[in-house]
Design an enzyme around this catalytic site. Structure first.
Site, mmCIF file in Angstrom:
data_model
loop_
_atom_site.group_PDB
_atom_site.id
_atom_site.type_symbol
_atom_site.label_atom_id
_atom_site.label_comp_id
_atom_site.label_asym_id
_atom_site.label_seq_id
_atom_site.Cartn_x
_atom_site.Cartn_y
_atom_site.Cartn_z
ATOM 1 N N ASP A 1 0.852 -1.185 0.000
ATOM 2 C CA ASP A 1 0.000 0.000 0.000
ATOM 3 C C ASP A 1 0.887 1.232 0.000
ATOM 4 O OD1 ASP A 1 0.951 -0.130 2.640
ATOM 5 O OD2 ASP A 1 -0.867 -1.188 3.254
ATOM 6 N N ASP B 1 1.496 4.979 1.585
ATOM 7 C CA ASP B 1 1.182 5.941 2.637
ATOM 8 C C ASP B 1 1.735 7.301 2.243
ATOM 9 O OD1 ASP B 1 0.129 3.845 4.100
ATOM 10 O OD2 ASP B 1 2.010 3.443 5.134
ATOM 11 N N ASP C 1 11.665 3.894 12.051
ATOM 12 C CA ASP C 1 12.570 2.879 12.596
ATOM 13 C C ASP C 1 13.870 2.704 11.793
ATOM 14 O OD1 ASP C 1 11.001 1.739 10.612
ATOM 15 O OD2 ASP C 1 10.218 0.112 11.854
HETATM 16 P P1 ATP Z 1 5.122 -3.455 5.198
HETATM 17 O O1 ATP Z 1 5.669 -3.563 3.840
HETATM 18 O O2 ATP Z 1 5.089 -4.747 5.889
HETATM 19 O O3 ATP Z 1 3.839 -2.694 5.302
HETATM 20 P P2 ATP Z 1 6.178 -1.102 6.418
HETATM 21 O O4 ATP Z 1 7.585 -0.668 6.710
HETATM 22 O O5 ATP Z 1 5.410 -0.290 5.435
HETATM 23 O O6 ATP Z 1 6.231 -2.613 6.004
HETATM 24 P P3 ATP Z 1 4.125 -0.403 8.268
HETATM 25 O O7 ATP Z 1 3.748 -1.083 9.534
HETATM 26 O O8 ATP Z 1 3.158 -0.304 7.160
HETATM 27 O O9 ATP Z 1 5.439 -1.145 7.794
HETATM 28 O O10 ATP Z 1 4.653 1.045 8.679
HETATM 29 C C1 ATP Z 1 4.779 2.125 7.782
HETATM 30 C C2 ATP Z 1 5.966 2.997 8.180
HETATM 31 O O11 ATP Z 1 5.802 3.507 9.499
HETATM 32 C C3 ATP Z 1 7.302 2.270 8.227
HETATM 33 O O12 ATP Z 1 7.913 2.212 6.949
HETATM 34 C C4 ATP Z 1 8.095 3.095 9.193
HETATM 35 O O13 ATP Z 1 8.607 4.254 8.582
HETATM 36 C C5 ATP Z 1 7.046 3.533 10.199
HETATM 37 N N1 ATP Z 1 6.955 2.601 11.348
HETATM 38 C C6 ATP Z 1 6.152 1.523 11.467
HETATM 39 N N2 ATP Z 1 6.311 0.899 12.647
HETATM 40 C C7 ATP Z 1 7.241 1.608 13.316
HETATM 41 C C8 ATP Z 1 7.836 1.485 14.597
HETATM 42 N N3 ATP Z 1 7.518 0.490 15.432
HETATM 43 N N4 ATP Z 1 8.760 2.427 14.964
HETATM 44 C C9 ATP Z 1 9.074 3.443 14.138
HETATM 45 N N5 ATP Z 1 8.564 3.591 12.922
HETATM 46 C C10 ATP Z 1 7.651 2.700 12.496
HETATM 47 MG MG MG Z 2 3.235 -0.523 4.954
#
Ligand code: ATP
Ligand code: MG
Length: 449
Positions: free
Chosen positions: A73, A75, A150
């Protein structure tokens, strides 16, 4: 292609520029084109920018595009407040309590829009006694928003109108080198949010990235902090791992980081039994394969597989103690589900399907009379059969049973008749010895309650 090539040969070489503390990587270097951004995310960034705000695609989507993967997705991050975002897009709503986000709807697609957040200065931070952040809901600017994310690879901002990437923490080079590196001091960042340890494992396994040495080093010693994380959030992360399409790598990586014990009690139990481990790994491999073929997978099927050997052990014990097989199965299922609920909050909504899959297993043994035909009509037959095949592959039941059902499903009527096993003499006798009692009410033609 040709245009880009000519530009490379004759034009000025593309260079990384600076803007404040950010490095700005041009399209010519990173190759992520505006067309690769989803319809909704483009609409959102264009709309917000036209209204005078900053707006970027951010997080996992930018990282995935750089790695030539399809993002799950898109964001968007902006300097507009949630209310201001709402004013720009009529079809949107504000969600979340701790930190308010806006969901903007475009048909099927929902774009999550967050306002730049800042990390709270140490003296204002609300943490629990272990240093876990309880609140991080201050608005900030782009640079602050990057710093509270993160991993460096997750802190890149892509502007679809200029096709530039803004990078404050070296995430562009890290992503190119497939290196997962924590922003800031890993020990502090894990203390703030221990789930980041599990995210490191999941993202490195899913994306084939190496965890940077300093990012990996503290994980083994800090795993106890996961005990303070709410169960529901852990389950979320575990489910994301199991359904990531790379669950086998995730489990291997968890083991390597010594995180597998204590994180997932149901795995602790199962991975210790030789039969159970083989079965679980087969189930996970099967799930990964289905996902790679874009088939659906159900969490209930996966949970049923994870707990199967516990159910089997509880059932065997009861049968040895003289209980009847079917009754023993019901009792074993309730016992295992009850225990797992306490340890790892598997949502109740999966119970019914898990039980159906387990109960069907006994019925696959019955291959005489009308019973196989009735089984074929069960709505859950397909899931039950897939489950049976896993049991065969793991060596728990004879391959012959799986092959028989594989053929029987699609066989002609004549062939099916040939395949049926003879009724066992005992079956009929037992039934004759125990005729159904006719309740008096039915004699008068009234239904029994
Ligand atoms: P995925 O592809 O599995 O969705 P993702 O990195 O996009 O991985 P999300 O949970 O969708 O994970 O989170 C979106 C964004 O928010 C991450 O890329 C990161 O920048 C931030 N983020 C998510 N969880 C955390 C956390 N626990 N601490 C700090 N930043 C976070
Ligand atoms: Mg994501």
């Amino acid at each position: 292609m040709i245009k880009k090539f000519l530009k490379r040969v004759f034009g000025k070489p593309a260079k990384i520029k600076s803007a404040g503390n950010a490095r700005v990587v041009p399209f010519e270097l990173h190759d992520v084109a505006r067309e690769q951004i989803s319809y909704g995310a483009k609409k959102v960034t264009d709309g917000l920018q036209a209204a005078g705000y900053q707006a970027y695609v951010v997080g996992g989507a930018v990282r995935d595009l750089l790695l030539k993967r399809t993002p799950k997705d898109f964001d968007v991050a902006t300097d507009a407040t949630p209310e201001e975002v709402r004013r720009v897009f009529r079809r949107s709503r504000i969600i979340g309590r701790r930190f308010r986000l806006v969901h903007v709807m475009f048909g099927e697609e929902v774009v999550e829009v967050s306002t730049f957040r800042s990390m709270i200065e140490a003296e204002d931070a609300q943490t629990d006694e272990h240093g876990r952040l309880l609140r991080d809901n201050q608005f900030g600017d782009q640079e602050q928003d990057a710093a509270r994310r993160d991993f460096t690879a997750n802190a890149l901002f892509y502007d679809p109108s200029t096709q530039e990437i803004y990078d404050y923490h070296g995430g562009y080079a890290d992503t190119r080198n497939r290196l997962l590196r924590m922003i800031g001091d890993p020990v502090v960042r894990y203390r703030e949010d221990p789930v980041r340890m599990v995210r490191a494992v999941r993202l490195s396994a899913k994306l084939g990235m190496q965890i940077d040495a300093a990012t990996a080093a503290p994980i083994g010693g800090m795993k106890d902090l996961l005990d303070n994380v709410p169960q529901a959030r852990l389950l979320d992360e575990v489910l994301k791992m199991l359904l990531s399409g790379h669950s086998v790598e995730c489990i291997q990586q968890l083991r390597k980081m010594n995180l597998h014990n204590g994180l997932l009690p149901l795995l602790d139990v199962i991975l210790e039994q030789p039969m159970g481990e083989k079965f679980v790994m087969l189930a996970l491999r099967n799930t990964d394969e289905r996902l790679s073929q874009e088939k659906t997978v159900s969490p209930a099927f996966l949970f049923a597989a994870l707990l199967w050997h516990e159910v089997l052990a509880a059932w065997n014990l009861r049968v040895q103690q003289g209980e009847r097989p079917v009754g023993a199965m019901h009792a074993a299922m309730d016992e295992v589900l009850g225990k797992q609920k306490e340890q790892l909050a598997i949502p109740h909504r999966h119970d019914a399907v898990m039980k159906e899959i387990w109960l069907l297993q006994q019925r696959f043994e019955q291959r005489a009379g009308q019973r196989p035909f009735r089984l074929l009509e069960q709505p859950r037959f397909r899931a039950g059969f897939d489950f049976l095949l896993l049991r065969c592959a793991s060596g728990e039941v004879d391959d012959e049973l799986g092959l028989w059902w594989d053929e029987f499903q699609d066989a002609s009527d004549e062939r099916r008749a040939e395949m049926l096993q003879p009724e066992q003499a005992g079956d009929k006798k037992r039934r004759r010895r125990k005729p159904r009692k006719k309740p008096e009410a039915t004699a008068a033609g009234e239904p029994v309650a």
